[in-house]
Each structure stands twice: as C-alpha cells, then as structure tokens.
Design an enzyme around this catalytic site. Structure first.
Site, PDB file in Angstrom:
ATOM      1  CB  CYS A  46      -0.936  -0.018   1.197  1.00  0.00           C
ATOM      2  SG  CYS A  46      -2.043  -1.419   1.185  1.00  0.00           S
ATOM      3  CB  THR A  51      -2.374   4.729   3.544  1.00  0.00           C
ATOM      4  OG1 THR A  51      -1.637   4.195   2.470  1.00  0.00           O
ATOM      5  CG2 THR A  51      -3.763   4.157   3.531  1.00  0.00           C
ATOM      6  N   PRO A  52      -0.836   7.545   4.745  1.00  0.00           N
ATOM      7  CG  PRO A  52      -1.159   8.584   6.812  1.00  0.00           C
ATOM      8  CD  PRO A  52      -1.891   7.899   5.698  1.00  0.00           C
ATOM      9  CB  CYS A  53       3.157   4.291   3.971  1.00  0.00           C
ATOM     10  SG  CYS A  53       1.758   3.840   2.928  1.00  0.00           S
ATOM     11  CG  HIS A  54       5.089   9.725   5.362  1.00  0.00           C
ATOM     12  ND1 HIS A  54       3.936   9.746   4.613  1.00  0.00           N
ATOM     13  CD2 HIS A  54       5.057  10.823   6.146  1.00  0.00           C
ATOM     14  CE1 HIS A  54       3.256  10.844   4.929  1.00  0.00           C
ATOM     15  NE2 HIS A  54       3.899  11.511   5.858  1.00  0.00           N
TER      16      HIS A  54
END
Length: 115
Positions: A46, A51-54
């Site tokens: 994802c 989505t703020p994966c960071h």
DNA sequence: GCATTGACTAGGG
DNA sequence: GCCCTAGCCAATG
C-alpha cells in the site's frame, strides 16, 4: 482485501501529521498485537498517497524502509516538523502517537472497529 | 497446503 | 548503542 489489511490501513490513516507510530503499535490497534511483521508486508503493497505510510516507523524510532526510497520518507517526516537523524527519529518518545493517545480513545476505537 | 519472504521486535551478549 | 538470534503473521509462489 483481507479484513486485517483493511484495519491496518484505517489505523495508519488515523495517524495525525507530525506524529508517528511503530509497526507494533499499528498491529496492536488493528487487533493483532503480534502481527507487526505482517504490517510491514502490508505497507509494502500500500504505497498509495491515501495512506500516510511514512508515518509508520520501526521500534525505537528507526525509520524502517520506504520502497526503494528511504530518503524520501525522511524528507516527508522532516516536512511535518519531526527531527530526523540519519536513520533515526529524534525525540521519538515525544512524537510517538500511541503514547500520546489516551486509553479511552484506544478503547473507543477498538469498540468501533471490532464489529 | 507447505515453504519462503519481509518496510519487524524483544532479549541477550 | 550495536549485532545476532529466535519468534511471529500475512502474503506469495
């Protein structure tokens, strides 16, 4: 799309700017406290902007990875006001989302997502 | 359905 | 604090 995966994404989207959560925290909030490793797997898939994966980092403030571009992750976090070292987040304890959220909030969140 | 893999973690040295 | 080891879960082939 598995249920667990859906929950993980929901939790990640819930992380406010300027705050971070560990893979373990996300797994916990997703209802599977010991599935941190799976969370990493899910994140890998994802990498969409929705989505703020960071904002999901490793335990102890380790940056973790970000596809083939870990540096970008560092930039993004710094852009949100975080102090980021070479491969670590400074003041990690102060910006860790899970520790800033009240138990009441987490309980409420679980009740809503359990069903 | 089994084996492998991975953006992981906690613990011991 | 760093390196190594063992354990764990979902996704993939």
């Amino acid at each position: 799309m598995s249920d667990f995966r859906r929950r993980v994404l929901a939790v990640v989207r819930r992380i406010p700017p300027g705050r971070v959560a560990t893979y373990g925290d996300v797994a916990d909030w997703a209802g599977r406290p010991r599935a941190w490793r799976a969370v990493g797997n899910i994140m890998r898939e994802c990498h969409e902007p929705a989505t703020p994966c960071h904002r999901v980092v490793g335990a102890g403030g380790a940056l973790g990875g970000y596809g083939g571009n870990p540096q970008l992750k560092r930039e993004l976090l710094r852009a949100e006001g975080l102090q980021v070292g070479i491969a670590r987040i400074r003041r990690f304890r102060d910006v860790r989302w899970a520790t800033k959220v009240s138990k009441e909030a987490s309980r409420k969140w679980k009740v809503e997502t359990e069903k």
